[in-house]
Design an enzyme around this catalytic site. Structure first.
Site, short mmCIF file in Angstrom:
data_model
loop_
_atom_site.label_atom_id
_atom_site.label_comp_id
_atom_site.label_asym_id
_atom_site.label_seq_id
_atom_site.Cartn_x
_atom_site.Cartn_y
_atom_site.Cartn_z
N ASP A 525 0.76 -1.25 0.00
CA ASP A 525 0.00 0.00 0.00
C ASP A 525 0.80 1.31 0.00
OD1 ASP A 525 -1.74 -2.10 0.28
OD2 ASP A 525 -3.07 -1.08 1.67
N GLU A 759 -3.21 -7.94 12.75
CA GLU A 759 -2.83 -7.63 11.36
C GLU A 759 -1.35 -7.24 11.27
OE1 GLU A 759 -4.94 -4.28 9.77
OE2 GLU A 759 -4.52 -4.83 7.70
#
Ligand code: 6A9
Length: 789
Positions: A525, A759
């Site tokens: 990202d 995560e």
């Protein structure tokens, strides 16, 4: 006219599936062909539910709520971080026959177990057992309501059978793929041998326009008018499902609600903890069952499966024999189980956009059997996540891996493109904000399925007598035509400006709104890339992914007796360490780097809003943060040090004698750069963009925090370089031990402290952060514990 015609036929290509025969036969998941895997916990988005691997399965599930609490209605159904549960997840799950899950709510714990039993022609029976226990800190045993439901999804029918006025004793039903069936709700008991406990009963029999509406329907019909009056205790009003009339007239304009309405039946039981309840599903075509799988039979079955699970776990990962503690092993079992229990079966259509169509188009209908990164926040398939998931699952059950890969590859269009994020069906779509739904056909995602294929191939040669892995050869044969197109798609659409260089497409377009325009397609990202996206860029991570992929293509082709020379050649060229140096070695950074139109002199500044003299300020827009560029960009190396710089090492492309390894090891071990006591951080602490926000609303993501998938690749690579001869062998071995220990200990500690696998992990404190549970690739910790790479 011709141009228009061209455009529309090109647009059609985007939504036309690849012409090769599918890897999976049309009925491969059906009850006939695959009865053992027909029913499963394939609804990872709900705390507890089961469905079949079929397009519009009848689904079963459970909601619950605490009665008489001060808080508002606290109905639990779909996994939501907002519910703030102390933890939940599968502790044991074999992926096929049984599972044990623990859900820790504020003052009680629910254990949800299921066991399947084969028989008949429709996937057999199953039993659920829910055990509720209050926490020891709670002064009074809470009264809770469990709401068990069955819901049809556009086909099939359900009928409620009521006894004693308001107790729904059973549901009978019929559907195409299940035939006739019966679901019975047993009364709550304290323990296996005790008689029924006092309980209040309610039920709901209605219809729903779609599965994503079930929670709302139940919420909408809750009513406080019911009275709970245990023999020894005060009478109190409690909340329960009441009659519900679907609001036909209100919603008629909305296309979503003109769908066929399907039966939806709910059984609510309200009872004080502690208690245990069983639900029994019996398939109509299953004759001569020896007994009903309830009570002590259920207990026996569970005990048997648990023992088998433990034995297989030890046989597969050998954690006991390696001397891991019982607590660590329990954690590892939970991590694996939650990956297996997080497998979903989805069905529906993606929404896709290409340059050839003005508006987004519907992709053909498809099915996807896949693991999901996070049951709460992203309960759907992500392409590059899946390659990592299958690295773990392939050790447990290579059949799962073959089926998951086959489903993904069967979603390929004729161009060779596979949509990166799979948002299939209304239920999945209801969880995703509109701006994230559309998938673009220029966009790639790392081809990590090749990593999983590599593992399957290795299994094939290492245990050649093992039936489970022998099925891999015919599988590869069917896969191969599509695999070729997939590889070609990357190799043609993602090429860079120089020969043998590569470039991710799909970077952020509004360059000046971001500190550094993101590259979602790379999977990393907001990891810093060239400040000014252009066609001149070349990306070192993608170069390495292509080196890896061409190598696996060559192995597959060779195994199948297909021409492999071109792949072999590509692999040699892309792995050539001199070429890598030319394209990606930055002398300034002394590390591998991306190249492009770049400047480091950027920062986010308040936009200047011009307010004419004498005008009131509040009538003008609030100043945003926008990017200011102090020095013009030029063609140069990006010089960001972090995960991207490590790729030639991560994917074993550097030769063991490469002096670059020395630089890489030094940067990795440097606490001012990548090293932390919890794993490698994604971006060097000394990088100008370290922990910098990308916009005022966009916090740093791959700019410092520790991600377990890349750390797994690092540990695996260190293992590799410590096992081949070369000048850095010893150094690799030392780093291997340290890094592996740091990661295992931290992921474990966070799990114990917070109840979740996360995560990503904070690089200064080790704290888990981001979505949770995120078993996804964080469960690769199990392979590090097992030292299986
Ligand atoms: C946003 C929010 C309810 C981001 O794990 C999936 C992906 C990874 O593939 C990627 O590498 N995650 C990583 O950088 C999560 C992406 C979530 C996007 C969906 C919508 C839904 O809100």
């Amino acid at each position: 006219f011709y141009a228009l015609y061209m455009r529309s036929s090109l647009a059609k290509r985007v939504v036309t599936l690849h012409p090769s025969p599918r890897v999976l036969d049309a009925n491969s998941s059906s009850a006939k062909v695959s009865p053992e895997r027909f029913w499963g916990s394939y609804r990872p988005q709900v705390y507890f539910g089961m469905k079949t691997r079929s397009p519009s399965s009848v689904v079963t599930g459970m909601m619950w709520m605490r009665q008489f609490s001060d808080m508002d209605v606290n109905l639990r159904h779909t996994c939501e971080q907002g519910d703030r549960l102390q933890g939940y997840g599968w502790l044991m799950h074999d992926g096929i026959t049984f599972g044990v899950q623990e859900i820790r709510d504020n003052d009680f714990t629910l254990t949800t177990e299921f066991v399947k039993r084969m028989g008949g022609n429709h996937g057999g029976d199953w039993t659920w057992r829910i055990t509720a226990k209050q926490h020891s800190s709670v002064p009074q045993a809470p009264v809770i309501s469990l709401m068990f439901y069955a819901a049809a999804d556009s086909q099939g029918s359900l009928e409620a059978h009521i006894e004693e006025r308001n107790r729904l004793a059973s549901i009978t039903g019929f559907s195409e793929e299940l035939g006739n069936f019966k679901i019975s709700f047993r009364k709550p008991v304290t323990g296996e041998l005790s008689s029924a406990k006092y309980a209040s009963y309610n039920f709901l029999q209605t219809v729903s326009p779609g599965l994503e509406k079930l929670t709302d329907i139940v919420k909408y019909c809750l009513n406080r008018r019911f009275v709970y009056s245990p023999p020894s205790g005060e009478k109190r009003h409690y909340i329960a499902v009441d009659t519900y009339k679907p609001p036909h007239h209100q919603n008629q304009q909305k296309p979503a609600d003109t769908r066929k309405e399907s039966d939806f039946v709910v059984h609510q039981v309200t009872v004080q903890t502690p208690f245990q309840i069983e639900v029994l599903f019996e398939s109509g075509s299953f004759h001569n069952r020896p007994n009903q799988m309830v009570g002590s039979f259920m207990t026996q079955e569970l005990e048997k499966r648990k023992a088998e699970f433990d034995a297989k776990f030890e046989k597969t990962f050998g954690l006991g024999s390696k001397g891991h503690s019982q607590a660590h092993i329990k954690f590892a079992k939970a991590a694996l189980s939650n990956m297996l229990g997080g497998m979903g079966y989805f069905h529906g259509q993606s929404i896709v956009q290409s340059v050839y169509n003005e508006y987004p188009l519907l992709y053909p209908e498809g099915a996807l059997f896949t693991a999901v990164p996070s049951r709460s926040f992203f309960p759907r398939g992500f392409l590059w996540d899946e390659g990592f998931h299958q690295l773990l699952l392939s050790k447990w059950d290579p059949q799962v891996t073959r089926e998951a890969i086959a489903h993904w590859i069967d979603l390929m269009n004729m161009e060779g493109w596979i949509p990166r994020e799979q948002i299939l069906g209304d239920e999945a779509r209801s969880k995703v904000p509109a701006e994230f739904v559309v998938q673009r056909n220029e966009n790639a995602n790392p081809p990590t399925l090749f990593l999983a294929l590599q593992e399957l191939i290795e299994q094939l040669s290492s245990n050649s007598d093992n039936a489970a892995s022998q099925a891999t050869l015919p599988f590869l044969r069917r896969l191969f035509p599509r695999l070729k197109t997939w590889f070609e798609w990357y190799n043609t659409t993602q090429t860079g400006p120089l020969p043998n260089s590569y470039r991710w497409r799909g970077r952020d377009k509004d360059t000046n709104l971001f500190l550094n325009p993101k590259t979602l397609t790379s999977g990393l990202d907001d990891y810093p890339r060239a400040s000014h996206p252009s066609a001149d860029e070349r990306h070192v991570d993608l170069h390495c992914w292509m080196a890896l992929s061409s190598g696996i293509m060559a192995s597959v082709a060779r195994l199948l007796g297909e021409p492999y020379e071109d792949y072999e050649l590509s692999h040699q060229v892309l792995s050539d360490n001199n070429l890598l140096d030319e394209l990606h070695w930055s002398e300034q950074l002394r590390a591998f780097s991306d190249f492009g139109n770049h400047t480091q002199s950027v920062s986010l500044q308040q936009e200047k809003v011009y307010v004419p003299p004498g005008q009131p300020r509040h009538q003008f827009p609030v100043a945003r943060l926008v990017r200011s560029v102090r020095r013009a960009p030029k063609q140069q190396f990006v010089n960001a040090l972090g995960y991207v710089s490590l790729f030639p090492f991560l994917l074993h492309i550097l030769t063991p004698d490469s002096p670059k390894l020395e630089h890489i090891f030094r940067d990795m071990r440097d606490s001012n750069k990548l090293w932390t006591p919890y794993g490698l951080r994604s971006l060097s602490k000394s990088d100008p963009l370290y922990m910098k926000r990308n916009t005022e609303h966009d916090a740093p993501y791959w700019r410092g925090p520790i991600w377990i998938n890349i750390n797994y690749l690092a540990v695996r690579a260190l293992h590799h370089y410590s096992n081949v001869d070369g000048p850095y062998k010893e150094k690799a071995a030392t780093l291997y031990e340290e890094l592996r220990t740091n990661i295992i200990n931290n992921v474990y500690r966070q799990y114990i402290e917070t109840g979740y696998i996360w995560e990503q992990y904070n690089d200064s404190t080790g704290r888990g952060q981001g979505s949770h549970p995120f078993t996804g690739w964080s469960a690769l910790t199990v392979l590090m514990m097992a030292e299986q790479y």
